[in-house]
Enzyme design. Structure first.
Site, PDB file in Angstrom:
ATOM      1  N   TYR A 148     -14.359 -24.432 -33.171  1.00 50.72           N
ATOM      2  CA  TYR A 148     -15.565 -24.193 -32.393  1.00 50.72           C
ATOM      3  C   TYR A 148     -15.364 -23.063 -31.382  1.00 50.72           C
ATOM      4  CZ  TYR A 148     -19.225 -24.986 -28.908  1.00 50.72           C
ATOM      5  OH  TYR A 148     -20.268 -24.835 -28.029  1.00 50.72           O
ATOM      6  N   GLU A 151       0.904 -18.168  -5.517  1.00 48.48           N
ATOM      7  CA  GLU A 151       1.025 -19.204  -6.547  1.00 48.48           C
ATOM      8  C   GLU A 151       1.784 -18.713  -7.780  1.00 48.48           C
ATOM      9  OE1 GLU A 151       0.503 -21.913  -5.508  1.00 48.48           O
ATOM     10  OE2 GLU A 151      -1.392 -22.172  -4.439  1.00 48.48           O
ATOM     11  N   HIS A 162      -6.876 -29.219  -3.514  1.00 51.89           N
ATOM     12  CA  HIS A 162      -6.566 -27.806  -3.705  1.00 51.89           C
ATOM     13  C   HIS A 162      -7.585 -27.108  -4.608  1.00 51.89           C
ATOM     14  CE1 HIS A 162      -3.105 -24.686  -4.334  1.00 51.89           C
ATOM     15  NE2 HIS A 162      -4.301 -24.124  -4.521  1.00 51.89           N
ATOM     16  N   TYR A 205     -18.292 -34.734 -24.395  1.00 52.30           N
ATOM     17  CA  TYR A 205     -17.402 -34.333 -25.491  1.00 52.30           C
ATOM     18  C   TYR A 205     -16.677 -33.017 -25.235  1.00 52.30           C
ATOM     19  CZ  TYR A 205     -20.931 -31.000 -27.196  1.00 52.30           C
ATOM     20  OH  TYR A 205     -21.815 -29.952 -27.314  1.00 52.30           O
ATOM     21  N   HIS A 216     -10.672 -22.168  -6.879  1.00 51.87           N
ATOM     22  CA  HIS A 216     -11.120 -23.174  -5.929  1.00 51.87           C
ATOM     23  C   HIS A 216     -12.611 -23.417  -6.156  1.00 51.87           C
ATOM     24  CE1 HIS A 216      -7.657 -21.922  -2.966  1.00 51.87           C
ATOM     25  NE2 HIS A 216      -7.222 -22.382  -4.130  1.00 51.87           N
ATOM     26  N   HIS A 260      -6.552 -19.834 -12.014  1.00 46.31           N
ATOM     27  CA  HIS A 260      -6.534 -20.818 -10.924  1.00 46.31           C
ATOM     28  C   HIS A 260      -7.697 -20.511 -10.006  1.00 46.31           C
ATOM     29  CE1 HIS A 260      -5.526 -23.269  -7.557  1.00 46.31           C
ATOM     30  NE2 HIS A 260      -5.138 -22.254  -6.790  1.00 46.31           N
TER      31      HIS A 260
END
Length: 219
Positions: free
Chosen positions: A212, A77, A159, A117, A98, A96
């Site tokens: 925050y 990727e 994916h 939120y 899964h 990334h």
């Protein structure tokens, strides 16, 4: 952070992804900006065998073939890692995964609406779900880059998910939050579906997120 420290931090973050339940086996990948290059996890190497010296270094320049250094070839990727870092100068790291709930929604091709939120931490009122394309392709990279316009996270159809941040701790924090949002949304669908927040309520939350969690994200 020195290159060696960044390498060690990336390996630690990759292992945290597994212990946090975001990935199993050799699924998923992670990268971090290194000047004009990027560090990225290699293809097919499990976390328990991953070492700082085993990461690939890749140029962020365009091209159909990867230009890299290291003992192992970069993740399949690498294209969307490279292209997102090129498109987003504010991004220092990409995760990334899964992850189960995020991937379940991606399989159903369901974006995450403003059901909580915390979605404001991702830059907007939803988590988009990009279209499907074969893993490792330029088509998938183009889809991911578009889905991340003005967002710090997205789903990829059939994916998984991507979270991006200003640095490695921030990206990992957002990855965990994205999977948590996916789980909460999935659970709410089991009892009739969520009551969604308004644009004004999300905008108020986004303003709060300007400060925050900064200490926790930089820890």
């Amino acid at each position: 952070m020195s290159e060696q420290d960044l390498r060690a931090a990336l390996v630690a973050a990759s292992r945290t992804m597994e212990t946090a339940g975001l990935n199993t086996g050799t699924a998923g990948n992670i990268s971090a900006r290194l000047g004009d290059d990027m560090l990225i996890t290699p293809s097919g190497v499990p976390n328990d065998a991953l070492s700082p010296d085993g990461l690939a270094v890749m140029k962020l320049e365009p091209g159909d073939e990867p230009i890299w250094k290291g003992p192992f070839k970069p993740s399949s990727e690498w294209r969307f890692h490279r292209d997102v870092l090129r498109a987003r100068g504010d991004v220092g790291a990409i995760v990334h995964a899964h992850a189960p709930y995020a991937t379940a929604l991606a399989i159903a091709r369901k974006p995450i609406p403003p059901c909580h939120y915390m979605i404001a931490a991702f830059g907007g009122a939803d988590i988009r779900c990009g279209d499907y394309a074969l893993f490792g392709t330029q088509a998938l990279s183009d889809i991911a880059t578009q889905a991340l316009v003005d967002r710090n996270g997205c789903l990829l159809a059939n994916h998984g998910m991507i979270a991006i941040g200003r640095d490695l701790p921030h990206a990992l924090w957002l990855a965990v939050e994205l999977e948590n949002l996916a789980r909460q949304y999935w659970l709410s669908l089991q009892i009739g579906g969520p009551v969604l927040l308004t644009e004004t309520e999300i905008a108020e939350a986004r303003e709060k997120f300007a400060h925050y969690g900064l200490n926790a994200q930089k820890a």
